[in-house]
Enzyme design. Structure first.
Site, PDB file in Angstrom:
ATOM      1  N   ASP A  82       0.852  -1.190   0.000  1.00  0.00           N
ATOM      2  CA  ASP A  82       0.000   0.000   0.000  1.00  0.00           C
ATOM      3  C   ASP A  82       0.894   1.249   0.000  1.00  0.00           C
ATOM      4  OD1 ASP A  82      -2.446   1.376   0.283  1.00  0.00           O
ATOM      5  OD2 ASP A  82      -2.274   1.404   2.482  1.00  0.00           O
ATOM      6  N   ASP A 104       2.359   5.256  -5.026  1.00  0.00           N
ATOM      7  CA  ASP A 104       1.513   6.443  -4.912  1.00  0.00           C
ATOM      8  C   ASP A 104       2.262   7.674  -5.407  1.00  0.00           C
ATOM      9  OD1 ASP A 104      -0.110   8.508  -4.287  1.00  0.00           O
ATOM     10  OD2 ASP A 104      -0.263   8.070  -2.139  1.00  0.00           O
ATOM     11  N   HIS A 177      -7.278   9.547   5.102  1.00  0.00           N
ATOM     12  CA  HIS A 177      -6.713   8.548   6.013  1.00  0.00           C
ATOM     13  C   HIS A 177      -6.809   9.040   7.450  1.00  0.00           C
ATOM     14  CE1 HIS A 177      -4.391   7.733   2.191  1.00  0.00           C
ATOM     15  NE2 HIS A 177      -4.892   6.551   2.455  1.00  0.00           N
ATOM     16  N   GLY A 207     -11.000   4.134   4.918  1.00  0.00           N
ATOM     17  CA  GLY A 207     -12.250   3.466   5.306  1.00  0.00           C
ATOM     18  C   GLY A 207     -12.676   3.695   6.746  1.00  0.00           C
ATOM     19  N   THR A 208     -11.726   3.955   7.628  1.00  0.00           N
ATOM     20  CA  THR A 208     -12.070   4.145   9.042  1.00  0.00           C
ATOM     21  C   THR A 208     -12.966   5.371   9.217  1.00  0.00           C
ATOM     22  OG1 THR A 208      -9.974   3.165   9.720  1.00  0.00           O
ATOM     23  CG2 THR A 208     -11.107   4.542  11.365  1.00  0.00           C
ATOM     24  N   ASN A 227      -9.997   0.118   1.913  1.00  0.00           N
ATOM     25  CA  ASN A 227      -8.853   0.056   2.826  1.00  0.00           C
ATOM     26  C   ASN A 227      -9.245   0.412   4.255  1.00  0.00           C
ATOM     27  OD1 ASN A 227      -7.432  -0.353   0.493  1.00  0.00           O
ATOM     28  ND2 ASN A 227      -6.057   1.396   0.741  1.00  0.00           N
TER      29      ASN A 227
HETATM   30  P1  13P Z   1      -7.779   4.485   7.313  1.00  0.00           P
HETATM   31  O1  13P Z   1      -6.551   4.554   8.154  1.00  0.00           O
HETATM   32  O2  13P Z   1      -8.566   5.738   7.378  1.00  0.00           O
HETATM   33  O3  13P Z   1      -8.605   3.273   7.605  1.00  0.00           O
HETATM   34  O4  13P Z   1      -7.314   4.386   5.789  1.00  0.00           O
HETATM   35  C1  13P Z   1      -6.693   3.223   5.356  1.00  0.00           C
HETATM   36  C2  13P Z   1      -6.070   3.416   4.039  1.00  0.00           C
HETATM   37  O5  13P Z   1      -6.655   3.978   3.132  1.00  0.00           O
HETATM   38  C3  13P Z   1      -4.740   2.846   3.834  1.00  0.00           C
HETATM   39  O6  13P Z   1      -4.222   3.161   2.581  1.00  0.00           O
END
Ligand code: 13P
Length: 277
Positions: A82, A104, A177, A207-208, A227
């Site tokens: 990632d 990225d 993020h 996603g969090t 993610n």
């Molecule tokens: P979060 O830390 O907000 O869950 O994002 C994860 C992410 O996109 C990792 O690339």
């Protein structure tokens, strides 16, 4: 040996109208707990680690463990780099056997992002690996410093996908993020437009903190990889804190089981939403 390519998982998710959870891991408990959760729900997942995290979780330890966990799993698992920052790191991940990589270059000018991504696509092809790239800027910090979100332009997305030949595109639609200070207003209109023009799966970072309803809306508009990082790190820390604050002397063997359990529950929670049933 269910270590599979990420493309294979995303294509299957497309056919089944759901998304695959990509869970960021930083130690053994996270890997172990995530795999157990996936197996318990008979659902494929992606195990991933961002280059930025390697200062805390050395690649030479994490990579073989992630690959081995996937190979020994009862469900299909893809292992993904990632937010790779450099091409040598992408190569290193591929040499370890990662079945998917992301470089990225989203903070660079469009043409530079295209040029660097094309190099990654050519390299990954030698390994039969999947390539994810990002266009627009996802807010927060998962590799290149702290940033404000910058929405992906559908015209650019169309050109970018055609010129690079990537397998999956991470979009910026107001997502970020880390912890959102307030519930984000995701640009589902932009997502819909991008999805109508591209034939490859879309990826939602950050996603969090996104609600189940928002996840479902994103899945409905072509998002096939989601993610989750911060929620995973939080789940492990919270499980450790809960155990340690309840005893006068912590037992390592109970502690490690508690941490794994925290990850297990967290990953199960997200899989149940992403399965979209
Ligand atoms: P979060 O830390 O907000 O869950 O994002 C994860 C992410 O996109 C990792 O690339």
């Amino acid at each position: 040996m269910p270590l599979v390519s990420m493309k294979q998982l995303l294509d299957l998710a497309e056919r089944e109208d759901r998304a695959v959870g990509a869970f960021s891991v930083g130690n053994m408990e996270m890997v172990y707990g995530a795999v157990e959760a996936a197996e318990s729900m008979d659902t494929p997942i992606i195990l991933q680690i961002a280059e930025k995290r390697l200062s805390c979780s050395p690649f030479a330890l994490m990579a073989p463990m992630m690959i081995s966990a996937a190979k020994h799993s009862k469900v299909d698992i893809a292992v993904h780099l990632d937010h790779g920052i450099t091409l040598p790191m992408v190569r290193e991940a591929l040499n370890y056997g990662f079945t998917s990589v992301m470089l990225d270059a989203s903070l660079r000018p469009f043409e530079e992002n295209v040029a660097m991504t094309k190099q990654v696509v050519a390299l990954a092809k030698e390994f039969g690996a999947t390539v994810e790239a990002e266009l627009g800027v996802v807010g927060g910090n998962e590799g290149n410093g702290d940033h404000r979100s910058l929405c992906t332009e559908p015209d650019d997305a169309e050109r970018f996908a055609a010129e690079t030949g990537i397998d999956a595109l991470a979009v910026a639609i107001g997502n970020a993020h880390g912890h959102y200070p307030a519930l984000p207003a995701l640009r589902f209109d932009v997502l819909e437009e991008i999805n109508s023009r591209l034939s490859i799966p879309l990826v939602l970072h950050g996603g969090t903190g996104i609600t189940p309803e928002m996840f479902r809306k994103a899945i409905h508009r072509g998002v096939r990889k989601i993610n989750i990082a911060t929620a995973n790190f939080d789940a492990l820390a919270a499980a450790a804190k809960e155990y340690c604050s309840g005893v006068s002397e912590a037992d390592y063997f109970i502690l490690t089981k508690q941490m794994r359990g925290g990850i297990y529950e967290n990953v199960r929670y997200y899989i149940s939403i992403f399965n979209n049933r």
